[in-house]
Structure formats: structure tokens, C-alpha cells
Enzyme design. Structure first.
Site, PDB file in Angstrom:
ATOM      1  N   ASP A   1       0.769  -1.249   0.059  1.00  0.00           N
ATOM      2  CA  ASP A   1       0.033  -0.129  -0.018  1.00  0.00           C
ATOM      3  C   ASP A   1       0.764   1.279  -0.029  1.00  0.00           C
ATOM      4  O   ASP A   1       1.759   1.441   0.926  1.00  0.00           O
ATOM      5  CB  ASP A   1      -0.881   0.175   1.463  1.00  0.00           C
TER       6      ASP A   1
ATOM      7  N   ASP B   1       3.123   4.958  -5.613  1.00  0.00           N
ATOM      8  CA  ASP B   1       2.221   6.148  -5.258  1.00  0.00           C
ATOM      9  C   ASP B   1       3.166   7.240  -5.820  1.00  0.00           C
ATOM     10  O   ASP B   1       4.024   7.986  -4.894  1.00  0.00           O
ATOM     11  CB  ASP B   1       2.016   6.139  -3.723  1.00  0.00           C
TER      12      ASP B   1
HETATM   13  P1  13P Z   1      -8.987   4.743   5.198  1.00  0.00           P
HETATM   14  O1  13P Z   1      -8.370   5.613   6.103  1.00  0.00           O
HETATM   15  O2  13P Z   1     -10.360   5.327   4.901  1.00  0.00           O
HETATM   16  O3  13P Z   1      -9.265   3.246   5.962  1.00  0.00           O
HETATM   17  O4  13P Z   1      -8.375   4.397   4.066  1.00  0.00           O
HETATM   18  C1  13P Z   1      -7.177   3.608   3.951  1.00  0.00           C
HETATM   19  C2  13P Z   1      -6.320   3.393   2.646  1.00  0.00           C
HETATM   20  O5  13P Z   1      -6.665   4.226   1.818  1.00  0.00           O
HETATM   21  C3  13P Z   1      -5.309   2.852   2.666  1.00  0.00           C
HETATM   22  O6  13P Z   1      -4.470   2.707   1.567  1.00  0.00           O
HETATM   23  O1  G3H Z   2      -3.185   4.938   3.676  1.00  0.00           O
HETATM   24  C1  G3H Z   2      -2.802   4.689   4.937  1.00  0.00           C
HETATM   25  C2  G3H Z   2      -2.858   3.461   5.500  1.00  0.00           C
HETATM   26  O2  G3H Z   2      -4.187   3.858   6.430  1.00  0.00           O
HETATM   27  C3  G3H Z   2      -1.646   3.007   6.135  1.00  0.00           C
HETATM   28  O3  G3H Z   2      -1.645   3.714   7.446  1.00  0.00           O
HETATM   29  O4  G3H Z   2       1.094   4.118   7.475  1.00  0.00           O
HETATM   30  O5  G3H Z   2      -0.216   4.180   9.347  1.00  0.00           O
HETATM   31  O6  G3H Z   2       0.162   2.134   8.344  1.00  0.00           O
HETATM   32  P1  G3H Z   2      -0.047   3.457   7.947  1.00  0.00           P
HETATM   33 ZN    ZN Z   3      -4.499   4.836   0.619  1.00  0.00          ZN
END
Ligand code: 13P
Ligand code: G3H
Ligand code: ZN
Length: 309
Positions: free
Chosen positions: A82, A104
Site C-alpha cells: 500500500d 504512489d
Molecule cells: P481509510 O483511512 O479510509 O481506511 O483508508 C485506507 C487506505 O486508503 C489505505 O491505503
Molecule cells: O493509507 C494509509 C493506511 O491507512 C496505512 O496507514 O501508514 O499508518 O500504516 P499507516
Molecule cells: Zn490509501
């Protein structure tokens, strides 16, 4: 059963008018909750790992836990990075067994975003891994990247075709008014469905990703506040809007904040109601049950992915 890419999942989701949930994982209890809910509801699912999660739990632990979940539940799932912020972290996850990565590049200008995204796509595709790119900026916090609300920038539909063609990405995250975290809107929630519609017309059949898509479940916020928490003003994306997005070109809906809320509500409830409990299993078990309940609800009522695995 195995770790798979999101290719087939997205094709089926696009044609079926539903979305696949991408849930952030940080520990064993969260992984068990999500995968058990997906398995029991015969739903496809994506587990996603942020840079922060890799730092907190370590890549090797998360990888081993995810492999254990595949064995234990017998489901196919995709393991996704992510918000990868550079080529190096994407490469580490591709080399380390992930089936999908997000680069990203949204903090860069259009040309540089294309350049860095293409570099990741070339490496990922050579290793059988799929890539999510991002165009447009979400308000709020994107991992290490801070985007102030003034900077919030919707995706420009005129750029998407060139971006997708030049980079070769497999899916695209867009900005239509969602944001990360538990405080998404000050007033009425509003999403730019007109932008989503335009993009879907320009890229027929192409999977779109919605970040910042927690609904910040009011009952969980109330429970947290009732048991000593402080989350006044928390507000998410209404579920009916998410359902609408899922029926359109959105094939992946990202959820992290709702996991945090469910987990915290469970822990706070045990601490408040059973102050004698000091065995971590006593409250982690309840937190895990709360997360599983929340994921089950999303699968059936928001994503529409039940029975689709
Ligand atoms: P939320 O903070 O709305 O759960 O979004 C999570 C997200 O986009 C992780 O990439
Ligand atoms: O997009 C963000 C996600 O909620 C991940 O959050 O970087 O605190 O693990 P984090
Ligand atoms: Zn996100």
C-alpha cells in the site's frame, strides 16, 4: 490455495458490479479476522501492507502470517504493498513475495509520476506482479507524504488515458473526494461521481481503486467514545456512496480506519467492563472478533463480494 494477483479478481468484480476489499494488516489478529471473514463468506480479498506496517511487524513476520492464513483458511488472496513511495520499496516487496504493489507517485508532477510508475511496472511485470498507480492527491495523510486539504486535488480525467497507456499500470487509484483517516469530512460528505464516470468512459473495463474508503462506522466511534476514547467529529464515506462506487468502475476499496476502530472498540470495551483482565489474549480475542464482524459486514453490505470467490 495460494497467493494470487488481482487480475482475475478485478475482471470478475468489474463485470459483476462489485468491489474487492483491500484491508490493511499489521498483526496476527487482524490477518486472522480478515481472512476468516473472507473464507466464511466466500469472498475474494486483498491484504495490504503499508511502509509503516512493514516497519512495525517486519516483512518476514507478515509474509509468514499471510502464508499461514492461506493454509489455514484455504482461500486465494492477493498480498499488496500500500502506498509504495519509491522503486526500492516496491522492488523489496516484489522480491519478497508480494503479488501486487502500489507505486504512489502522486506527490510528483505528471511526467515524473509516469517515469517512476513505469520503472516499477517494468520490474513488476517481469516478475509476474501487478501494479497500482495513483493520479490526483487525496486530502489527509498518505503514509509519510502529508497532503494538506488546500492541496487536495481531484484526478484530472484528461490525464488518465495517457498515464495508463504510458505506464502500463494494471489499476489506478483516483482522487474524487475521499481521504485517509477517521475525519474525512467537516460538513456533508460529497464524492465527485462525475469524475469517476468520465474516467470509466475513457477507460472501459479498467479497474479503478478508491483509497480512504472507510465509512468510519458511527456505532464503533460511539462505543470508543463511551469507553473513554476521544474521537468527536469522526466521519467517513457513507456506505451507500461506497456501494455506488463499487457498482461502477471501482474494483478495489481500501479499508484501514474501520479496522482500527473495530479493534480499539473491542479493547476499550474489555478494559472498561472487565478491569480485572490482564491476559492480552482476553482483549485481543475480542478485538479480533470485532474486526471479523466489521469485515463480514463490509463484504455483504458494502462491497457486494460475498459468494464471489
Ligand atoms: P481509510 O483511512 O479510509 O481506511 O483508508 C485506507 C487506505 O486508503 C489505505 O491505503
Ligand atoms: O493509507 C494509509 C493506511 O491507512 C496505512 O496507514 O501508514 O499508518 O500504516 P499507516
Ligand atoms: Zn490509501
Amino acid at each position: 490455495m495460494a497467493l494470487v494477483t488481482t487480475k482475475e479478481m478485478f475482471k470478475k468484480a468489474y463485470n459483476g458490479g462489485y468491489a474487492v476489499g483491500a484491508f490493511n494488516i499489521n498483526n496476527m489478529e487482524i490477518i486472522q479476522a480478515i481472512t476468516e471473514a473472507a473464507s466464511e463468506n466466500k469472498s475474494p480479498v486483498i491484504l495490504q501492507v503499508s511502509a509503516g506496517a512493514r516497519k512495525y511487524a517486519k516483512h518476514a513476520y507478515l509474509m509468514a502470517l499471510v502464508e499461514a492464513a492461506v493454509k489455514d483458511t484455504g482461500i486465494d488472496l492477493a498480498l499488496h504493498l500500500d502506498h509504495g513511495e519509491d522503486f526500492e520499496i516496491c522492488k523489496a516487496c516484489i522480491d519478497g513475495g508480494f503479488t501486487s504493489v502500489m507505486i504512489d507517485g502522486s506527490k510528483h508532477n505528471f511526467k515524473d509520476n509516469i517515469e517512476i510508475t513505469k520503472k516499477v511496472v517494468d520490474y513488476a511485470h517481469a516478475h509476474g506482479v501487478v501494479v497500482e498507480g495513483e493520479l490526483g492527491k487525496l486530502a489527509g495523510v498518505e503514509d509519510d507524504v502529508n497532503v494538506s486539504e488546500d492541496d487536495a486535488m481531484y484526478t484530472n480525467p484528461e490525464e488518465v488515458e495517457e498515464f495508463v497507456t504510458k505506464t502500463g499500470v494494471d489499476s489506478l487509484a483516483i482522487a474524487i473526494g475521499t481521504s485517509h483517516g477517521a475525519f474525512k469530512f467537516k460538513g456533508e460528505p460529497r464524492l465527485r461521481f462525475d469524475i469517476l464516470e468520465k474516467i470509466a468512459k475513457l477507460l472501459p473495463g479498467f479497474p479503478i481503486v478508491l483509497h480512504g474508503a472507510s465509512s468510519v462506522i458511527p456505532e464503533l466511534v460511539d462505543e470508543i467514545n463511551a469507553y473513554g476514547g476521544k474521537m468527536d467529529g469522526a466521519q467517513g464515506v457513507p456506505e451507500v456512496m461506497l456501494r455506488r462506487a463499487a457498482s461502477m468502475a471501482v474494483c478495489k476499496i481500501n479499508i484501514d480506519s474501520d479496522i482500527r476502530l473495530a479493534f480499539t472498540a473491542g479493547v476499550r470495551r474489555v478494559f472498561a467492563k472487565e478491569p480485572e483482565v490482564f491476559d492480552p489474549r482476553g482483549y485481543l480475542k475480542v478485538a479480533r472478533e470485532e474486526v471479523k464482524k466489521m469485515v463480514t459486514h463490509k463484504i455483504a453490505n458494502v462491497l457486494g463480494s460475498n459468494g464471489k470467490a
